[in-house]
Design a protein around this motif. Structure first.
Motif, PDB file in Angstrom:
ATOM      1  N   MET A   1       0.843  -1.176   0.000  1.00  0.00           N
ATOM      2  CA  MET A   1       0.000   0.000   0.000  1.00  0.00           C
ATOM      3  C   MET A   1       0.894   1.246   0.000  1.00  0.00           C
ATOM      4  N   ALA A   2       0.606   2.151  -0.868  1.00  0.00           N
ATOM      5  CA  ALA A   2       1.388   3.392  -0.981  1.00  0.00           C
ATOM      6  C   ALA A   2       1.066   4.337   0.165  1.00  0.00           C
ATOM      7  N   ASN A   3       2.093   5.020   0.631  1.00  0.00           N
ATOM      8  CA  ASN A   3       1.872   6.058   1.641  1.00  0.00           C
ATOM      9  C   ASN A   3       1.210   7.261   0.995  1.00  0.00           C
ATOM     10  N   ARG A   4       0.266   7.817   1.683  1.00  0.00           N
ATOM     11  CA  ARG A   4      -0.451   8.972   1.153  1.00  0.00           C
ATOM     12  C   ARG A   4       0.277  10.278   1.436  1.00  0.00           C
ATOM     13  N   TYR A   5       1.035  10.356   2.527  1.00  0.00           N
ATOM     14  CA  TYR A   5       1.666  11.612   2.941  1.00  0.00           C
ATOM     15  C   TYR A   5       3.176  11.508   2.887  1.00  0.00           C
ATOM     16  N   ALA A   6       3.824  12.621   2.546  1.00  0.00           N
ATOM     17  CA  ALA A   6       5.285  12.685   2.441  1.00  0.00           C
ATOM     18  C   ALA A   6       5.745  14.090   2.837  1.00  0.00           C
ATOM     19  N   LEU A   7       7.068  14.251   2.868  1.00  0.00           N
ATOM     20  CA  LEU A   7       7.671  15.539   3.240  1.00  0.00           C
ATOM     21  C   LEU A   7       8.244  16.241   2.021  1.00  0.00           C
ATOM     22  N   ARG A   8       8.221  17.545   2.081  1.00  0.00           N
ATOM     23  CA  ARG A   8       8.846  18.385   1.048  1.00  0.00           C
ATOM     24  C   ARG A   8       9.547  19.523   1.784  1.00  0.00           C
ATOM     25  N   MET A   9      10.833  19.734   1.471  1.00  0.00           N
ATOM     26  CA  MET A   9      11.575  20.823   2.105  1.00  0.00           C
ATOM     27  C   MET A   9      11.212  22.137   1.421  1.00  0.00           C
ATOM     28  N   ASP A  10      10.804  23.109   2.226  1.00  0.00           N
ATOM     29  CA  ASP A  10      10.488  24.441   1.707  1.00  0.00           C
ATOM     30  C   ASP A  10      11.765  25.276   1.624  1.00  0.00           C
ATOM     31  N   ARG A  11      12.544  25.224   2.678  1.00  0.00           N
ATOM     32  CA  ARG A  11      13.838  25.885   2.781  1.00  0.00           C
ATOM     33  C   ARG A  11      14.548  25.195   3.947  1.00  0.00           C
ATOM     34  N   PRO A  12      15.810  25.452   4.191  1.00  0.00           N
ATOM     35  CA  PRO A  12      16.487  24.762   5.293  1.00  0.00           C
ATOM     36  C   PRO A  12      15.687  24.887   6.600  1.00  0.00           C
ATOM     37  N   ASP A  13      15.495  23.749   7.261  1.00  0.00           N
ATOM     38  CA  ASP A  13      14.774  23.663   8.534  1.00  0.00           C
ATOM     39  C   ASP A  13      13.304  24.062   8.445  1.00  0.00           C
ATOM     40  N   SER A  14      12.704  23.941   7.277  1.00  0.00           N
ATOM     41  CA  SER A  14      11.288  24.250   7.095  1.00  0.00           C
ATOM     42  C   SER A  14      10.693  23.226   6.127  1.00  0.00           C
ATOM     43  N   TRP A  15       9.704  22.495   6.618  1.00  0.00           N
ATOM     44  CA  TRP A  15       9.141  21.387   5.853  1.00  0.00           C
ATOM     45  C   TRP A  15       7.630  21.513   5.709  1.00  0.00           C
ATOM     46  N   THR A  16       7.121  20.888   4.648  1.00  0.00           N
ATOM     47  CA  THR A  16       5.692  20.769   4.421  1.00  0.00           C
ATOM     48  C   THR A  16       5.342  19.290   4.376  1.00  0.00           C
ATOM     49  N   VAL A  17       4.292  18.916   5.079  1.00  0.00           N
ATOM     50  CA  VAL A  17       3.716  17.586   4.953  1.00  0.00           C
ATOM     51  C   VAL A  17       2.639  17.709   3.884  1.00  0.00           C
ATOM     52  N   PHE A  18       2.730  16.871   2.844  1.00  0.00           N
ATOM     53  CA  PHE A  18       1.765  17.007   1.759  1.00  0.00           C
ATOM     54  C   PHE A  18       1.169  15.671   1.359  1.00  0.00           C
ATOM     55  N   ASP A  19       0.016  15.760   0.737  1.00  0.00           N
ATOM     56  CA  ASP A  19      -0.706  14.604   0.218  1.00  0.00           C
ATOM     57  C   ASP A  19      -0.121  14.285  -1.162  1.00  0.00           C
ATOM     58  N   VAL A  20       0.482  13.098  -1.304  1.00  0.00           N
ATOM     59  CA  VAL A  20       1.146  12.771  -2.567  1.00  0.00           C
ATOM     60  C   VAL A  20       0.156  12.598  -3.715  1.00  0.00           C
ATOM     61  N   PHE A  21      -1.111  12.324  -3.397  1.00  0.00           N
ATOM     62  CA  PHE A  21      -2.107  12.139  -4.452  1.00  0.00           C
ATOM     63  C   PHE A  21      -2.629  13.457  -4.996  1.00  0.00           C
ATOM     64  N   THR A  22      -2.691  14.486  -4.147  1.00  0.00           N
ATOM     65  CA  THR A  22      -3.231  15.777  -4.584  1.00  0.00           C
ATOM     66  C   THR A  22      -2.157  16.851  -4.729  1.00  0.00           C
ATOM     67  N   GLY A  23      -1.017  16.660  -4.038  1.00  0.00           N
ATOM     68  CA  GLY A  23       0.035  17.673  -4.038  1.00  0.00           C
ATOM     69  C   GLY A  23      -0.214  18.812  -3.054  1.00  0.00           C
ATOM     70  N   GLN A  24      -1.344  18.771  -2.364  1.00  0.00           N
ATOM     71  CA  GLN A  24      -1.715  19.834  -1.436  1.00  0.00           C
ATOM     72  C   GLN A  24      -1.137  19.583  -0.040  1.00  0.00           C
TER      73      GLN A  24
END
Length: 61
Positions: A1-24
């Motif tokens: 089963m694929a994970n729905r949520y992942a991390l994306r670095m916005d800038r050093p020491d700043s992250w976004t948790v996002f929905d991999v299916f929607t990108g939001q």
């Protein structure tokens, strides 16, 4: 089963948790998961993916 949520670095020491299916960005407790530190973001990804996996098991999806 694929994970729905992942991390994306916005800038050093700043992250976004996002929905991999929607990108939001993900939301939890009426909070958008943008601009958070790595530790909190990693913990949130785990919690959201666990919750999503349980939901999918219960609904058969």
């Amino acid at each position: 089963m694929a994970n729905r949520y992942a991390l994306r670095m916005d800038r050093p020491d700043s992250w976004t948790v996002f929905d991999v299916f929607t990108g939001q960005p993900a939301e939890s407790n009426n909070r958008v998961m943008v601009g958070i530190n790595a530790g909190e973001a990693d913990e949130m990804v785990g919690r959201l993916n666990d919750r999503d996996a349980k939901r999918r098991e219960q609904t058969g999806r």
